[in-house]
Design an enzyme around this catalytic site. Sequence first.
Site, PDB file in Angstrom:
ATOM      1  N   ARG A   1    -103.861  61.691  20.976  1.00 51.84           N
ATOM      2  CA  ARG A   1    -105.074  61.772  21.323  1.00 51.84           C
ATOM      3  C   ARG A   1    -105.876  60.547  21.974  1.00 51.84           C
ATOM      4  O   ARG A   1    -105.600  59.313  21.371  1.00 51.84           O
ATOM      5  CB  ARG A   1    -106.058  62.124  20.206  1.00 51.84           C
TER       6      ARG A   1
ATOM      7  N   SER B   1    -108.691  59.176  21.646  1.00 53.31           N
ATOM      8  CA  SER B   1    -109.552  58.397  20.616  1.00 53.31           C
ATOM      9  C   SER B   1    -108.578  57.249  19.878  1.00 53.31           C
ATOM     10  O   SER B   1    -108.799  56.262  19.580  1.00 53.31           O
ATOM     11  CB  SER B   1    -110.180  59.241  19.445  1.00 53.31           C
TER      12      SER B   1
ATOM     13  N   ARG C   1    -107.183  54.355  21.999  1.00 49.74           N
ATOM     14  CA  ARG C   1    -108.053  53.295  22.011  1.00 49.74           C
ATOM     15  C   ARG C   1    -108.298  52.507  20.754  1.00 49.74           C
ATOM     16  O   ARG C   1    -108.847  51.362  20.920  1.00 49.74           O
ATOM     17  CB  ARG C   1    -109.550  54.145  22.301  1.00 49.74           C
TER      18      ARG C   1
ATOM     19  N   ASP D   1     -88.625  71.526  23.347  1.00 43.05           N
ATOM     20  CA  ASP D   1     -87.677  72.289  24.422  1.00 43.05           C
ATOM     21  C   ASP D   1     -88.077  73.788  24.006  1.00 43.05           C
ATOM     22  O   ASP D   1     -88.415  74.318  22.825  1.00 43.05           O
ATOM     23  CB  ASP D   1     -86.297  72.258  23.947  1.00 43.05           C
TER      24      ASP D   1
ATOM     25  N   LEU E   1     -93.515  62.689  14.384  1.00 46.57           N
ATOM     26  CA  LEU E   1     -94.172  61.812  15.388  1.00 46.57           C
ATOM     27  C   LEU E   1     -93.632  60.612  15.334  1.00 46.57           C
ATOM     28  O   LEU E   1     -93.631  59.974  14.115  1.00 46.57           O
ATOM     29  CB  LEU E   1     -95.700  62.008  14.954  1.00 46.57           C
ATOM     30  N   GLU E   2     -93.410  59.627  16.399  1.00 44.19           N
ATOM     31  CA  GLU E   2     -93.068  58.297  16.466  1.00 44.19           C
ATOM     32  C   GLU E   2     -94.317  57.474  16.438  1.00 44.19           C
ATOM     33  O   GLU E   2     -94.871  57.120  17.528  1.00 44.19           O
ATOM     34  CB  GLU E   2     -92.117  58.272  17.568  1.00 44.19           C
TER      35      GLU E   2
ATOM     36  N   GLN F   1    -101.797  66.143  20.707  1.00 47.29           N
ATOM     37  CA  GLN F   1    -102.098  67.198  21.330  1.00 47.29           C
ATOM     38  C   GLN F   1    -100.878  67.683  21.726  1.00 47.29           C
ATOM     39  O   GLN F   1     -99.910  67.172  22.266  1.00 47.29           O
ATOM     40  CB  GLN F   1    -103.087  66.806  22.732  1.00 47.29           C
TER      41      GLN F   1
ATOM     42  N   TYR G   1     -83.195  76.019  22.774  1.00 47.00           N
ATOM     43  CA  TYR G   1     -83.010  75.123  21.621  1.00 47.00           C
ATOM     44  C   TYR G   1     -82.804  76.049  20.350  1.00 47.00           C
ATOM     45  O   TYR G   1     -83.480  77.194  20.378  1.00 47.00           O
ATOM     46  CB  TYR G   1     -84.208  74.387  21.276  1.00 47.00           C
TER      47      TYR G   1
END
Length: 199
Positions: A105, A107, A110, A123, A132-133, A152, A166
């Site tokens: 995102r 926001s 930033r 996939d 999430l990395e 997102q 997959y």
Amino acid sequence: MILSDADILDRLEAGDLVVEPLADLDLQIQPASVDLRLGSEFLEFRRTNIPCIHPNAEREVEEYVTETVVEEGDDFILHPGDFVLGTTYERVEIPPDLIAHVEGRSSLGRLAVVVHATAGLCDPGYRGQITLELSNLGTAPVALTPGMRVSQLTFTELSSPAERPYGSERGSKYQDQSGPQASKIGGDHEFGGDQLGDE
């Protein structure tokens, strides 16, 4: 073709695309994406004295990570220069004719927080939560609250459904994952495993 909000809602209603649980459709369905929330589990990489982590080493990458579960109402503090694996709160199921793109995102961007280093695709056929990395590229710690909208998901329609999506038939190693998953690259074909590609 990238799906619009109307397309996304139609596919969710039809049940072939799954993003659940969605707490607030008006808030989470954007003009051409779905906002995903942050889960409460994190994998943090331990400081180690080894020269490197090699994908085909006998030790598993998991030996170098510790799991942190953030209690309700608490935050996870992402310090400058840190890299941790988090997870989406939502679970997804991507049909064979779509590919999903994981984006941060703006926001959070930033605030110098990025949500993926390289793994920005889900996939066709993928099922599970999304790892999430998370990195802090800034100079100040940033508090991440489980349940906040952190990423997102956009969807692109393929020209035809994937013939080999997959999944278990491909030996896909992250199918049906729950929570953040450390790398399983040692199972890849080039390192003597039986997995093909980046499944």
